[in-house]
Design an enzyme around this catalytic site. Structure first.
Site, PDB file in Angstrom:
ATOM      1  N   ARG A  54      32.203  48.694  44.456  1.00  0.00           N
ATOM      2  CA  ARG A  54      32.186  50.127  44.168  1.00  0.00           C
ATOM      3  C   ARG A  54      31.830  50.871  45.449  1.00  0.00           C
ATOM      4  O   ARG A  54      30.937  50.452  46.190  1.00  0.00           O
ATOM      5  CB  ARG A  54      31.169  50.476  43.064  1.00  0.00           C
ATOM      6  CG  ARG A  54      31.539  50.002  41.666  1.00  0.00           C
ATOM      7  CD  ARG A  54      32.754  50.748  41.119  1.00  0.00           C
ATOM      8  NE  ARG A  54      33.101  50.338  39.775  1.00  0.00           N
ATOM      9  CZ  ARG A  54      33.942  49.380  39.476  1.00  0.00           C
ATOM     10  NH1 ARG A  54      34.513  48.667  40.440  1.00  0.00           N
ATOM     11  NH2 ARG A  54      34.240  49.099  38.212  1.00  0.00           N
ATOM     12  N   GLU A  94      39.758  58.573  44.320  1.00  0.00           N
ATOM     13  CA  GLU A  94      40.968  57.774  44.174  1.00  0.00           C
ATOM     14  C   GLU A  94      41.986  58.529  43.328  1.00  0.00           C
ATOM     15  O   GLU A  94      41.612  59.075  42.292  1.00  0.00           O
ATOM     16  CB  GLU A  94      40.637  56.421  43.528  1.00  0.00           C
ATOM     17  CG  GLU A  94      39.704  55.564  44.379  1.00  0.00           C
ATOM     18  CD  GLU A  94      39.380  54.205  43.750  1.00  0.00           C
ATOM     19  OE1 GLU A  94      40.013  53.863  42.727  1.00  0.00           O
ATOM     20  OE2 GLU A  94      38.502  53.509  44.266  1.00  0.00           O
ATOM     21  N   HIS A 117      42.540  50.034  45.592  1.00  0.00           N
ATOM     22  CA  HIS A 117      41.806  49.522  44.425  1.00  0.00           C
ATOM     23  C   HIS A 117      42.650  48.492  43.673  1.00  0.00           C
ATOM     24  O   HIS A 117      42.911  48.617  42.472  1.00  0.00           O
ATOM     25  CB  HIS A 117      41.376  50.662  43.503  1.00  0.00           C
ATOM     26  CG  HIS A 117      40.145  50.319  42.711  1.00  0.00           C
ATOM     27  ND1 HIS A 117      39.257  51.261  42.256  1.00  0.00           N
ATOM     28  CD2 HIS A 117      39.655  49.119  42.289  1.00  0.00           C
ATOM     29  CE1 HIS A 117      38.274  50.665  41.589  1.00  0.00           C
ATOM     30  NE2 HIS A 117      38.503  49.367  41.605  1.00  0.00           N
TER      31      HIS A 117
END
Length: 320
Positions: free
Chosen positions: A238, A267, A286
């Site tokens: 994270r 994001e 991601h």
């Protein structure tokens, strides 16, 4: 009455072919949306008719203000069993059932090693050079054998990281606030005396912690200054684990050799963000959990969640 199920953020346009959604017919109608909906009003307009919402991890925050504008919503399903972007208290207050799914740990482990190897052997630089008819062999790679991997966090993913590091002939240090020497040794790692000791000794530092108030910002400017100038920092967990302005400063000043990053404060990453352009950053969008195996788990179990909820016996409940 037919229930309307919307799958959000199906970026790859694969959700409907990863599981047999027809098993929900004719009581549930399923639609998948493929593009990020960052404009709040566009998001509300897109999902306001949903009785059931299936979301992918933390791609779209499910806030109290959004939920308040979705009076029809009865069931919310997230991939995985943790999703910090859902306001669980607001969902509970609104009578919305929230469920999760299983998730495999192999995918993030594999991506973490892809980032480590990509940085160590300058894969993006050399690939661009070949594509652009540039210099042949312009970089000097870093060998991993005999180097030290520092793992901050030795849970399920950290343990797999340690096993693979040993196959590469690396030494493994590990540290977290509750880690014991015995548990570290169980997985072939040495417990570092402190976080600072791990950072000072490691050639690669990889983060494998759950984001919480205790772990937020666990790597700050002082920690980055403690690392070797030749070291790489890898974060596939994270972004909140790292002080992002401090990391950017460290990379700009070549305080560390580079960073492999799969997670970001925003994001999708904005077009003009320095991480998109810095030569000592290897960034991926991601992708840690984005594999065919994981997607099949997510969507198969999302269907099971819907069927169990319809039967009045919901499974994999989140938030009590």
């Amino acid at each position: 009455m037919t229930l309307h199920c919307i799958i959000l953020d199906d970026y790859q346009n694969v959700a409907l072919c990863q599981a047999d959604w027809s098993t929900l017919s004719p009581t549930v109608e399923v639609v998948a949306l493929h593009n990020p909906l960052q404009n709040p009003q566009r998001l509300v307009d897109a999902v306001k008719e949903a009785d059931i919402l299936v979301i992918m991890r933390e791609r779209t925050p499910i806030t109290a203000s959004l939920l308040a504008q979705l009076p029809k919503l009865k069931l919310l399903i997230t991939s995985g069993m943790r999703n910090a972007s859902i306001d669980l208290a607001a969902a509970k207050a609104q009578g919305i059932t929230v469920c999760g799914t299983g998730s495999g740990s192999d995918a993030p482990v594999e991506l973490t090693w892809a980032l480590i190897l990509g940085l160590a052997r300058h894969v993006p630089v050399e690939n661009r050079s070949i594509r652009n008819s540039g210099p042949w062999q312009s970089t000097l790679g870093v060998g991993l054998r005999g180097k030290t991997l520092g793992l901050i966090g030795l849970g399920k993913i950290g343990q797999r990281m340690a096993t693979i590091a040993q196959a590469f002939g690396m030494k493994v240090l590990a540290w977290s606030q509750n880690l014991t020497p015995e548990r570290a040794a169980e997985h072939g790692a040495e417990l570092a005396e402190s976080k600072q000791a791990l950072l000072a000794r490691s050639d690669v530092v990889s983060l494998h912690l759950v984001l919480s108030e205790r772990s937020r910002g666990i790597i700050d400017a002082q920690d980055l200054a403690t690392m070797k100038r030749s070291a790489f920092l890898i974060n596939t967990s994270r972004s909140g684990l790292v002080d992002q302005p401090a990391l950017l400063e460290a990379l700009l000043n070549h305080q560390i050799a580079g960073a492999g990053l799969d997670v970001f404060d925003q994001e999708p990453l904005p077009d003009n963000h320095p991480y998109r352009h810095l030569p000592n950053v290897l960034a991926t969008p991601h992708l840690g959990y984005v594999t065919d195996d994981n997607y099949r788990i997510y969507f198969k179990e999302a269907i099971e969640d819907i069927q169990a909820w319809q039967a009045g016996q919901p499974v994999r409940l989140l938030g009590g």
